[in-house]
Design a protein around this motif. Structure first.
Motif, PDB file in Angstrom:
ATOM      1  N   ASN A 215       0.801  -1.222   0.000  1.00 60.80           N
ATOM      2  CA  ASN A 215       0.000   0.000   0.000  1.00 60.80           C
ATOM      3  C   ASN A 215       0.833   1.271   0.000  1.00 60.80           C
ATOM      4  O   ASN A 215       0.395   2.293  -0.528  1.00 60.80           O
ATOM      5  N   ILE A 216       2.039   1.241   0.607  1.00 62.98           N
ATOM      6  CA  ILE A 216       2.860   2.452   0.600  1.00 62.98           C
ATOM      7  C   ILE A 216       3.762   2.526  -0.628  1.00 62.98           C
ATOM      8  O   ILE A 216       4.412   3.532  -0.856  1.00 62.98           O
ATOM      9  N   SER A 217       3.826   1.447  -1.419  1.00 61.61           N
ATOM     10  CA  SER A 217       4.737   1.432  -2.558  1.00 61.61           C
ATOM     11  C   SER A 217       4.077   1.821  -3.874  1.00 61.61           C
ATOM     12  O   SER A 217       4.753   2.186  -4.821  1.00 61.61           O
ATOM     13  N   ILE A 218       2.759   1.695  -3.953  1.00 68.09           N
ATOM     14  CA  ILE A 218       2.080   2.042  -5.206  1.00 68.09           C
ATOM     15  C   ILE A 218       1.735   3.531  -5.196  1.00 68.09           C
ATOM     16  O   ILE A 218       1.628   4.141  -4.139  1.00 68.09           O
ATOM     17  N   TRP A 219       1.574   4.105  -6.368  1.00 70.29           N
ATOM     18  CA  TRP A 219       1.252   5.534  -6.442  1.00 70.29           C
ATOM     19  C   TRP A 219      -0.247   5.728  -6.299  1.00 70.29           C
ATOM     20  O   TRP A 219      -1.045   5.355  -7.153  1.00 70.29           O
TER      21      TRP A 219
END
Length: 196
Positions: free
Chosen positions: A91-95
């Motif tokens: 969730n924190i890695s996708i834009w």
């Protein structure tokens, strides 16, 4: 030829080591002359677990290459517990806007623990430590990604996420400062009412 990368979650092992440390620390209290306060002990243990979780979420786990002859990647996850860390890393890695929110929220406890554990009086010093810590974590992620120990790739969005990590840490610092000021003013108001 198909290579396999095994994805390791550090949280379960680190959590077990933390439990052993807590047990030894409490056991040693019988032999110490000065006992730690329960409040400080809980804060220290929870901050250690937070840092372990933060490292797992930011790095996404460590990988070991099983067949060096092949460059294609497939992953076997050895993560049976704590699946929330894999979800958070995704969730924190996708834009997305939610990823920006997650990156802010992820570092709010860092700012809170920084002030509560180290009792820093200077805002500049606390903010400098937050910025430096965010840079060190992302630099370590970059190096580990280049060396193949993590699956993380560094891109333009990571610079934006770095800024939001810093924003989260600074927000945590100001939340503690505001709470401390509010508690002090509340106590002063109660004391003046008692005097009157």
């Amino acid at each position: 030829m198909h290579s396999t990368y095994v994805l390791y979650n550090i949280v379960p092992l680190a959590f077990l080591i933390l439990l052993v440390y807590i047990f030894i620390d409490i056991l040693l209290d019988y032999f110490r002359k000065v006992e730690k306060s329960a409040k400080k002990r809980v804060m220290l243990y929870s901050s250690i677990f937070y840092v372990i979780s933060l490292v797992q979420i930011k790095l996404g786990g460590f990988t070991l290459h099983q067949n060096p002859a092949d460059n294609t990647r497939s992953f076997i996850s050895t993560n049976d517990w704590f699946g929330i860390f894999d979800t958070m890393h995704f969730n924190i890695s996708i834009w997305s806007y939610s990823a920006l929110f997650y990156n802010v929220i992820l570092f709010v406890p860092f700012g809170i623990f920084l002030l509560l554990l180290f009792n820093l009086k200077s805002n500049k010093k606390a903010i400098s430590i937050v910025i430096l810590s965010c840079l060190v974590i992302d630099f370590a992620r970059l190096l580990l990604g280049w060396s193949g120990f993590t699956i993380s790739n560094f891109g333009n969005t990571d610079i934006i996420y770095l800024l939001f990590n810093v924003l989260g840490g600074v927000l945590g610092i100001f939340l503690v400062k505001y709470a401390v000021n509010y508690i002090h003013s509340y106590k002063l108001n109660n004391q003046t009412k008692i005097v009157e």
